[in-house]
Design a protein around this motif. Structure first.
Motif, mmCIF file in Angstrom:
data_model
loop_
_atom_site.group_PDB
_atom_site.id
_atom_site.type_symbol
_atom_site.label_atom_id
_atom_site.label_comp_id
_atom_site.label_asym_id
_atom_site.label_seq_id
_atom_site.Cartn_x
_atom_site.Cartn_y
_atom_site.Cartn_z
ATOM 1 N N LEU A 162 -30.702 11.840 12.357
ATOM 2 C CA LEU A 162 -31.383 11.256 13.508
ATOM 3 C C LEU A 162 -31.187 9.746 13.485
ATOM 4 O O LEU A 162 -31.710 9.072 12.602
ATOM 5 C CB LEU A 162 -32.878 11.614 13.453
ATOM 6 N N GLU A 199 -31.733 5.898 14.156
ATOM 7 C CA GLU A 199 -32.889 5.065 14.519
ATOM 8 C C GLU A 199 -32.575 4.333 15.797
ATOM 9 O O GLU A 199 -31.430 4.012 16.051
ATOM 10 C CB GLU A 199 -33.182 4.086 13.379
ATOM 11 N N HIS A 247 -34.410 6.592 17.417
ATOM 12 C CA HIS A 247 -34.734 7.852 18.092
ATOM 13 C C HIS A 247 -35.747 8.671 17.300
ATOM 14 O O HIS A 247 -35.721 8.701 16.071
ATOM 15 C CB HIS A 247 -33.465 8.687 18.303
ATOM 16 N N HIS A 248 -36.628 9.334 18.027
ATOM 17 C CA HIS A 248 -37.553 10.324 17.484
ATOM 18 C C HIS A 248 -37.993 11.194 18.650
ATOM 19 O O HIS A 248 -37.916 10.782 19.806
ATOM 20 C CB HIS A 248 -38.729 9.678 16.751
ATOM 21 N N GLN A 300 -39.100 12.809 13.212
ATOM 22 C CA GLN A 300 -38.826 11.384 13.042
ATOM 23 C C GLN A 300 -38.397 11.089 11.614
ATOM 24 O O GLN A 300 -37.217 11.117 11.310
ATOM 25 C CB GLN A 300 -40.040 10.552 13.442
ATOM 26 N N HIS A 301 -39.342 10.790 10.747
ATOM 27 C CA HIS A 301 -38.989 10.305 9.413
ATOM 28 C C HIS A 301 -38.647 11.425 8.438
ATOM 29 O O HIS A 301 -37.671 11.346 7.713
ATOM 30 C CB HIS A 301 -40.129 9.462 8.838
ATOM 31 N N ASP A 354 -38.105 11.649 24.026
ATOM 32 C CA ASP A 354 -37.619 10.656 23.074
ATOM 33 C C ASP A 354 -38.119 9.310 23.578
ATOM 34 O O ASP A 354 -37.484 8.673 24.419
ATOM 35 C CB ASP A 354 -36.099 10.672 22.984
#
Length: 155
Positions: free
Chosen positions: A31, A33, A35-36, A67-68, A105
């Protein structure tokens, strides 16, 4: 019965295909960054797989955040599976694309909302609804209030 093109369902299929493509890219490449994703889905939809305690906590719908930390993102033509962290407890989920209600998003202000969830019976339900629904009563219009902007202007 006359034949017609069902643009609504065609659009929903295309939008779900877009979600599939995005998730396949994330599964392969990670993913990027910043973006989430916020994905809201119908937790009662047939085919949704999640822990019983999550179903009890979210009996109608659930929103997940990708996300993370996430693991085991696997995407098929029908849906996706992912392991997410809930209070330091990794929990696997399987979400059919047909269960997805929203996909957002916020990092790029992109979002999709699905208004209907049923594909197979849409046409039949529309016909039943047309037969059962009484004619809509038109609400009387009330005059709007005119507001002068002069009182808000600075001298």
């Amino acid at each position: 019965m006359t034949r017609s093109i069902d643009y609504g369902n065609l659009m929903h299929r295309a939008m779900r295909g877009l979600i599939q493509t995005v998730l396949e890219d994330v599964a392969q490449n990670g993913l990027p960054e910043p973006h989430h994703f916020f994905i809201t889905f119908d937790s009662q939809h047939p085919g949704v797989e999640m822990a019983d305690w999550l179903k009890a906590r979210y009996p109608e719908e659930m929103t997940i955040v990708i996300q993370h930390w996430y693991e085991n993102l696997t995407v098929t033509d029908e849906g996706f599976s992912i392991t997410l962290n809930f209070g330091n407890s990794p929990e696997p989920l399987y979400i059919p694309f047909d269960a997805v209600q929203t996909f957002v998003d916020p990092s790029v202000e992109f979002g999709l909302r699905f208004e209907t969830q049923d594909y197979e019976d849409d046409e039949e339900e529309e016909e039943d609804a047309e037969e059962a629904a009484p004619a809509a009563e038109e609400k009387p219009r009330t005059p709007g209030e005119v507001v002068s902007l002069d009182k808000f202007r600075k001298p």
